[in-house]
Structure formats: structure tokens, C-alpha cells
Design an enzyme around this catalytic site. Structure first.
Site, mmCIF file in Angstrom:
data_model
loop_
_atom_site.group_PDB
_atom_site.id
_atom_site.type_symbol
_atom_site.label_atom_id
_atom_site.label_comp_id
_atom_site.label_asym_id
_atom_site.label_seq_id
_atom_site.Cartn_x
_atom_site.Cartn_y
_atom_site.Cartn_z
ATOM 1 N N SER A 1 0.861 -1.183 0.000
ATOM 2 C CA SER A 1 0.000 0.000 0.000
ATOM 3 C C SER A 1 0.891 1.224 0.000
ATOM 4 C CB SER A 1 -0.873 0.063 1.265
ATOM 5 O OG SER A 1 -2.029 -0.710 1.139
ATOM 6 N N GLU B 1 -0.634 18.837 -6.301
ATOM 7 C CA GLU B 1 -1.866 18.812 -7.104
ATOM 8 C C GLU B 1 -2.865 17.775 -6.593
ATOM 9 O OE1 GLU B 1 1.226 18.309 -8.157
ATOM 10 O OE2 GLU B 1 1.713 20.154 -9.247
ATOM 11 N N SER B 2 -2.656 17.188 -5.419
ATOM 12 C CA SER B 2 -3.557 16.259 -4.710
ATOM 13 C C SER B 2 -2.867 14.948 -4.326
ATOM 14 C CB SER B 2 -4.900 16.061 -5.391
ATOM 15 O OG SER B 2 -5.619 17.285 -5.394
ATOM 16 N N HIS C 1 -3.110 0.208 -3.790
ATOM 17 C CA HIS C 1 -3.217 -0.953 -2.888
ATOM 18 C C HIS C 1 -3.179 -2.182 -3.781
ATOM 19 C CE1 HIS C 1 -4.294 1.793 0.300
ATOM 20 N NE2 HIS C 1 -5.225 2.307 -0.482
ATOM 21 N N CYS D 1 -5.982 18.197 -8.919
ATOM 22 C CA CYS D 1 -6.733 19.453 -8.913
ATOM 23 C C CYS D 1 -6.030 20.502 -9.755
ATOM 24 C CB CYS D 1 -6.952 19.948 -7.485
ATOM 25 S SG CYS D 1 -5.437 20.322 -6.628
#
Lengths: 133, 133
Positions: free
Chosen positions: B55, B62-63, B68, B83
Site C-alpha cells: 500500500s 496537485e492532490s 493498494h 486538482c
């Protein structure tokens, strides 16, 4: 295979802008919500942006929680991805909705790791243009 | 408001199980895909689980990107949340699909931070039971 993960996408509108811009508060809230539902925290990374906004992720043994805030829109995007049946992502969501004081929360639940649901679109590897919802 | 973020949910089936279980490879692939599309990496956290699975999350200006993996199912769940209009999440997706050698990728695109699309369900704060897709 059965679903391996349960993914909650939360659109939190009408939040308290001061809370959304408070890095410490947002981080504490995310870690608390993970702990309260019995998740095992593996690591986290949070940042505050200029002039405003906070982003952060908590990696848990049961998958992850993420948050991105736009105080200027009183809005936060929250994701809670859980691959454990012992962990109720809805309970974590409730803590975040209340902690960020969202007046208008909305929710989409996506089952992950199963035969992809009809809303997912198989795509050729070279042409990743998915369906929008 | 217009959409603030563009969120790609990728279901990667038919992946190479050895790659899915290789922490260094998965982390390198995630960081490379973020860099290749011009994202600014703020932090990352990755873990390998026993007996198998990886994980990890990369927080970008930008986010974020998350992964996983379930090597035993030749499956990975990947999320790319962007974003920024200057960052094409599809390009990052393509790198991950190829790097994990997914034979059957499928994709759902969700616009975030707009008036919630019809697939999202407004929910009372006490009753977070969303619609499933």
C-alpha cells in the site's frame, strides 16, 4: 472475486472554512477518525498550501484516508478506502463530517477489487478515457 | 462552482503478481508517474504487508496518488486525484497500467468539488449510507 475494498467518496460542502484551513486540526481529525474505528496507522503526510488549503493522507493497514480542502469554497474532498470487514468506513466518515462541520455532505460508495461494476469502463491500455459519473 | 478536482479510480486486473508484491518497484513506479506528468511531490508513505501486498500514497501539490495491491488476485486499486489543469491524470494512469502490466484495466472518472453529480447522494449527517455504483 468478492469485493476486496470498500471506498467511500465524500463531498463535504458547507464546511467551516477556518477548520478547513487549519493543518493541525485537519490532521488530528483524520488520525482520530482512523483510530476511533480501530484502524492501524502506518504513516501519514499532511501539507498546508499558500494562500490556503490543506492536503493529507493517512495510510492504514486497512488501506487509506485522504483529504483535500478548499476553504475558499467551504469544501473538502474526503476518501476513505477500507479493505477490512472489521473497520466501518462510515463511522470514520461521520467523525470527519462533524469535525469539519459540513452542512451538506454527500456520498458515493464504490466497491473495489471485484469484477468492476458496470459504472467502470474497460479501457484499452493506450486509451484511458473512462466513463464519468 | 466548476469541478475543482478530477479523480480517476482504476481497477487494474490481470497484473503481474511479482510486480505487485515488490515494494521498491511499486513505490518507484508511483513516484515516476507523478514526476512524469509534472506533479510536485510533497511526501510519500509506502508499506509492504505480510504475507503479501503493498500500500502506498504519494501526496502531490496537485492532490494525491494511491495504490493498494493484492498479488494473490493479480489486482491493484489505483487512485489518481488531480486538482490542476496542467497535470493530466490519464498520463500518470497509463504509466501505472503499463508498469504493473495490467491486462484488464478499467476506469471510472469522478469530478470532485462541483455540485455533486447525480451519482452522489446527499446524506443526513447521522446517516451516511450512500448510493453504490
Amino acid at each position: 472475486m468478492n469485493a476486496l475494498g470498500r471506498h467511500l467518496l465524500l463531498e463535504l460542502n458547507g464546511c467551516n472554512p477556518l477548520r478547513l484551513d487549519d493543518l493541525d486540526l485537519v490532521r488530528r481529525l483524520m488520525l482520530t477518525s482512523a483510530r476511533e474505528v480501530g484502524a492501524t496507522i502506518m504513516g501519514d503526510t499532511f501539507h498546508r498550501f499558500q494562500p490556503h488549503g490543506v492536503s493529507g493522507v493517512v495510510v492504514i493497514a486497512e488501506s487509506h484516508l485522504s483529504v483535500h480542502t478548499w476553504p475558499e469554497h467551504a469544501y473538502a474532498a474526503v476518501d476513505i478506502f477500507s479493505c477490512s470487514v472489521s473497520f466501518r468506513p462510515e463511522a470514520a466518515a461521520r467523525i470527519l463530517v462533524e469535525g469539519l462541520d459540513s452542512a451538506r455532505p454527500s456520498l458515493l460508495i464504490v466497491e473495489r477489487g471485484t469484477t468492476p461494476p458496470a459504472s467502470f469502463q474497460p479501457v484499452p491500455r493506450e486509451e484511458l478515457q473512462g466513463q464519468r459519473v
